[in-house]
Structures are given as structure tokens and as C-alpha cells.
Design a protein around this motif. Structure first.
Motif, short mmCIF file in Angstrom:
data_model
loop_
_atom_site.label_atom_id
_atom_site.label_comp_id
_atom_site.label_asym_id
_atom_site.label_seq_id
_atom_site.Cartn_x
_atom_site.Cartn_y
_atom_site.Cartn_z
N ASP A 3 0.42 -1.15 -0.05
CA ASP A 3 0.66 -0.02 -0.01
C ASP A 3 0.82 1.11 0.06
OD1 ASP A 3 -2.02 1.90 0.28
OD2 ASP A 3 -2.59 1.28 2.19
N THR A 58 0.65 1.63 7.66
CA THR A 58 0.63 0.99 7.34
C THR A 58 2.18 0.41 6.80
OG1 THR A 58 0.36 0.51 5.06
CG2 THR A 58 -1.30 0.60 6.70
N ASP A 69 -0.94 4.85 2.31
CA ASP A 69 -0.98 4.65 3.98
C ASP A 69 -0.23 4.60 4.48
OD1 ASP A 69 -2.47 4.54 6.35
OD2 ASP A 69 -3.74 3.03 6.12
#
Length: 329
Positions: free
Chosen positions: A316, A322, A319
């Protein structure tokens, strides 16, 4: 200079002031950075330098682009490559600056930290250097002094700061210093993780850049890891979201497979000249290379491949929460 080298060199031009660099790297990088800047800056009068003593502030601004790191607020600037010990409250900057900033770059190095607010063409709008050393701040000031920039030296709570703006924005320098939030600790994160270092190796700098309003692009823009070998030679791992160049004067042409992915070895003499290029490292453009100018034959495909096989990518790119808590180790 190839498209890949240009992308890297454009971003790294202002890193030339690292006085801890070994074997004359600081001087060589300074010359390289000046050559790049000459193509883009109109030479003007010397920078204005002032010294302010500011009131301490340890709150945290809102809307930061990197994950907060609870604790560590009292640690020294530049004491941990995985952390930034400050934040910049863009809401406290004059709108004439904020409206032009589309990318925020964060750097945590050996004894210093840095913020750069860039426009959509990666030109610096606001640069803030922080260090605990007055001598290091003097070095940063000397590097930035001149051309079309104006500087402001300031002090707060034992931290030496330097703000750099374009000459047209010189009257806004004090307002930029007011937007710095010391003690608002953040993680210097990126969507790649290097699981190990070679024996005697050290992680000497973390660099990561985030888009403020990514639109169709990913939130993450680019990151860099600077690593010092046991013999003091410097290895650089560059990652960005541009997904490589498959056409042009120096197109990607795979000549091997590394970590299960098509890769290309580039060789030459000079900074970033010897390197392993992977255009699709799980959606990331990856380049592992030498850092210094001069002969680069010491950096081999086998060594570059070792680093690549110890890297993993986050799925990802939008984000930061994360991404790995630390980029190395």
C-alpha cells in the motif's frame, strides 16, 4: 545524464552539506549540487542571515503526513535514523508558501534532520535544517548562502535551526521558524524495508517524500536509504513511484533476474553510476548504487543483488501507517 540519474540528483542536490561524509564526499557532493543548481537558479546577492532565540514549543501539529512516534521527544536531533524529532505545522505558514507546496520531504541523518516543502516540479519552496551543533548549522548556512536564496539562523531549546527561502519570500522567514514544532516525534517511514546490513555496515540517513494531495498518483513519492560500509564507502538505495523509464536515451533493458524480478546492471564512473535497476519491485522503481563521485568499480552486481534480496516492499503506497515502523533492521 540519464533520466534515472537526473531524478536522483535533483532530489539530492541539497544534501551536499553533510560534514560527516567520508573521504571528501561532502566537497564532491557540494560541487555536484552546485552544478545542478546553476542550471535552475539565477545568481543573486548573498543570503541574509539572522539569529533568533525562539520560545520552546513541544506540541504536535495536526495533519502531519508521517506516523507519530510516542515518546522520544527529549532525544537529540539526528540521534536515530528512524525518527524525526520535529514536525512543521503547514497551517501556520503563510498561504503564499503553503499554496505552492505539493510535496513534503523529511530527512533524518547523522546529527541533523531536515524538512523540504517542494512544488509540483520538485523545486524547494521552504527548507528547514535542524541540528544540535552550532558548527554543523554554520556548515549548512555556508552551503545555502548565496544564489537566489535567503537564510535565517535561529535557536530554540538547544536546537540550532536554519530556514531557507527564495529571495522573493525573504520577509516570511520568521514565520517559517514559528511553524516548527520541536518534540513532535514522527517515524521516518517508507514503503520498503531492508531486513539486514552487511557486517560493519551502518544506516546513516533516511529520506522520504509524501504528496500532500496525490489525486490519481500515490501518496508516497520517493525515498532513499544511505548506508555506510565498514570501509566507509557509501551505498545508496533509491525508490520512487515513477515506475522507471522504458524508452529514451537510457531505456531499461533487463539483463538478469534478481529477487525474482527482471533487473538491469548499469556501470560507469561517478555518483550513482554503478547500480542495479529494477523498474517493478512490487510496484516500486528501485535503484541500488554507489553514492560517491569517482571510480565506482568497487560496487559490484553481487553486492547490489545482496541488498535487493534483503528488501521487501509494502503493498500500500497510500497509507504510511501500514509501512514498516523502521526502514532498516
Amino acid at each position: 545524464m540519464t533520466d534515472l540519474e537526473t531524478r536522483i540528483a535533483d532530489v539530492l542536490a541539497d544534501r551536499a552539506a553533510k560534514t560527516s561524509a567520508p573521504g571528501g564526499l561532502a566537497e564532491r557532493a557540494t560541487r555536484r549540487g552546485k552544478r545542478i543548481r546553476r542550471r535552475r537558479l539565477v545568481v543573486g546577492v548573498a543570503a541574509i542571515v539572522a539569529l533568533l532565540v525562539l520560545v520552546p514549543f513541544t506540541g504536535r501539529s495536526t495533519g502531519t503526513t508521517l506516523p507519530a512516534a510516542p515518546g522520544g521527544a527529549d532525544a537529540a536531533i539526528g540521534s536515530d535514523r528512524g525518527l524525526l524529532h520535529f514536525d512543521v505545522d503547514l497551517g501556520r505558514l503563510p498561504s503564499t508558501l503553503t499554496d505552492r507546496i505539493t510535496v513534503t520531504e523529511w530527512v533524518s541523518g547523522d546529527g541533523y534532520e531536515r524538512f523540504v516543502g517542494q512544488d509540483e516540479e520538485r523545486r524547494p519552496i521552504v527548507t528547514i535544517w535542524l541540528t544540535g551543533s552550532a558548527a554543523r548549522a554554520d556548515d549548512f548556512n555556508s552551503m545555502a548562502n548565496g544564489g537566489s536564496t535567503r537564510n535565517l539562523r535561529w535557536q530554540r531549546g538547544g536546537v540550532e535551526g536554519l530556514t531557507v527561502l527564495g529571495s522573493a519570500d525573504r520577509d516570511l522567514l520568521p514565520k517559517v521558524a514559528d511553524a516548527v514544532r520541536l518534540g513532535a516525534t514522527q517515524r521516518c517511514v517508507m514503503p520498503i524495508h531492508l531486513s539486514a546490513l552487511p557486517a560493519g555496515g551502518r544506516w546513516t540517513e533516511c529520506q522520504t517524500a509524501i504528496r500532500r494531495s496525490p489525486g490519481a498518483a500515490s501518496l508516497w513519492m520517493y525515498s532513499g536509504l544511505t548506508l555506510r560500509r565498514a570501509d566507509d564507502r557509501t551505498v545508496f538505495i533509491w525508490a520512487d513511484s515513477d515506475q522507471g523509464t522504458t524508452t529514451g536515451p537510457s531505456p531499461f533493458a533487463a539483463d538478469r533476474e534478481v529477487a525474482g524480478r527482471p533487473a538491469m546492471w548499469r556501470s560507469g564512473s561517478g555518483a550513482f553510476a554503478n547500480g542495479l535497476w529494477i523498474t517493478d519491485f512490487a510496484g516500486i522503481d528501485l535503484y541500488v548504487s554507489n553514492y560517491e563521485s569517482g571510480p565506482a568499480d568497487w560496487f559490484t552486481p553481487d553486492e547490489a543483488g545482496w541488498y535487493a534480496t534483503h528488501l521487501t516492499a509494502s503493498p500500500d503506497l497510500n497509507d504510511p501507517a501500514t509501512w514498516p515502523r523502521r526502514a532498516v533492521g
